[in-house]
Design a protein around this motif. Sequence first.
Motif, PDB file in Angstrom:
ATOM      1  N   TRP A   8      -0.415  -0.315  -0.989  1.00  0.00           N
ATOM      2  CA  TRP A   8       1.050  -0.348  -1.154  1.00  0.00           C
ATOM      3  C   TRP A   8       1.522  -1.787  -1.070  1.00  0.00           C
TER       4      TRP A   8
ATOM      5  N   PRO B 189       5.049   4.901   2.675  1.00  0.00           N
ATOM      6  CA  PRO B 189       5.832   3.874   1.986  1.00  0.00           C
ATOM      7  C   PRO B 189       7.318   3.946   2.323  1.00  0.00           C
TER       8      PRO B 189
ATOM      9  N   THR C 155       3.770   5.248  -6.494  1.00  0.00           N
ATOM     10  CA  THR C 155       2.721   5.526  -5.524  1.00  0.00           C
ATOM     11  C   THR C 155       1.820   6.690  -5.904  1.00  0.00           C
TER      12      THR C 155
ATOM     13  N   ASP D  30       6.929  -2.048  -4.381  1.00  0.00           N
ATOM     14  CA  ASP D  30       6.696  -0.732  -4.970  1.00  0.00           C
ATOM     15  C   ASP D  30       7.808   0.266  -4.626  1.00  0.00           C
TER      16      ASP D  30
ATOM     17  N   PRO E 263      -2.006   3.763  -3.653  1.00  0.00           N
ATOM     18  CA  PRO E 263      -1.688   3.686  -2.227  1.00  0.00           C
ATOM     19  C   PRO E 263      -2.255   4.881  -1.467  1.00  0.00           C
TER      20      PRO E 263
ATOM     21  N   SER F 279       1.067  -0.087  -8.470  1.00  0.00           N
ATOM     22  CA  SER F 279       0.164  -0.876  -7.658  1.00  0.00           C
ATOM     23  C   SER F 279      -1.194  -0.952  -8.337  1.00  0.00           C
TER      24      SER F 279
END
Length: 415
Positions: free
Chosen positions: A237, A177, A246, A241, A36, A32
């Motif tokens: 997020w 997530p 993360t 992903d 996140p 990302s």
Amino acid sequence: MSLSRRVLLAGTGAAAAGTAAGPAAASPARHSPARPRTGFERLAADGYRTLAGQRVGVVTNPTGVTRDVRHIVDVLHADPRVRLTAVFGPEHGFRGTAQAGGSEGRYDDPATGLPVYDTYGVSGQPLADVFTAAGVDTVVFDIQDVGARFYTYIWTLYDCMAAAALAGKRFVVLDRPNPVTGRAASGPVLDKAFATFVGREPIAQAHGMTVAELAGLFDAEFLGGRVRVEAVRMTGWRREDFFDSTGLPWVPPSPNMPTPDTALVYAGTCLFEGTNLSEGRGTTRPFELLGAEGIDARWSAAANALELPGVRFREAYFAPAFSKFQGRTVGGVQLHVHDRESYDPVRTGVALLVTAKKVWSGFAWRPDHWIDKLTGSAAVRTMIDAGAGPDEVVGAWREGLRAFRTVRERYLLYR
């Protein structure tokens, strides 16, 4: 309560205080643009304002950790800004010591002295009575899900939401997530006639949502908007992903979910719980290893001949330390996912069922037809028994899946 009426903490400041990857995660991690931040990180960064003046109870397990792997119960208990009064444990328990189908019961947590209540197998008014007896004003949910309908934590979420409404409690979901991405839903949608604790409501087998998104869907579609639910969203997020992008630590959500690799295959290979084959419990690669006595290289050959996208199958032999075939050597396959982007776990699981039945004369469904509870209807079992191939089985659920995807779209919080 529609999604637009829910309280979403969206844009507050910065946060409180690894991941495992193995052969199933062979394609490179996608990263990302921003790190996140979980719902708990954002709750802490906001000074726990949403919990101010409330007696708080937390529904959680070992996955409820900060980025530096402190448990959120320990963090909240030590913070004078939060009045934490109770903990509620799901299947496997608050500290995660119980195997599948078990929990830890009622006890006082040695680390904090907090009362720990058992929610496993409790729902409706009895669960509402637990919340009332615990003396909480707000119930907070923070558990790492793995993205499959039959993973019971999302139904703990559902049951706790319904019970909170009955007891007149606020309900706060701290989002985490979906470790296998939130790109799309796949697999059959549950027929309500087959509802159990591995599927209470008609959602897809691989739902492609986060727990906060599911909370919005559950409330609006199934619980009549009765839940005073507030979602503390993640930031940073993206739906594409995978967990290893993360930077968050992976804590096994249950004893047989040791790595994100396991979660990647679980939505398909958990179907082998509904058969007389081992689903790999009692090995170091549960749900990646499948087998039974009498199976040989013909199964891996038949599965590889299908040329399923993103996965290859290795002839494998193993001796489970517990569960099916305990201490006995069995033959079967190990899944090796080499391209996560194209891999479809549910289609793969169905293809493995079809080929196992074809090459092994000893193949049988569990006598209680548990496979129907896992798939959400009798269709998969009866079609395979009638000689249907993987594509035919998958085609049978497309219309229901299309309808679920349309409903799902209304509750997605991340793009």
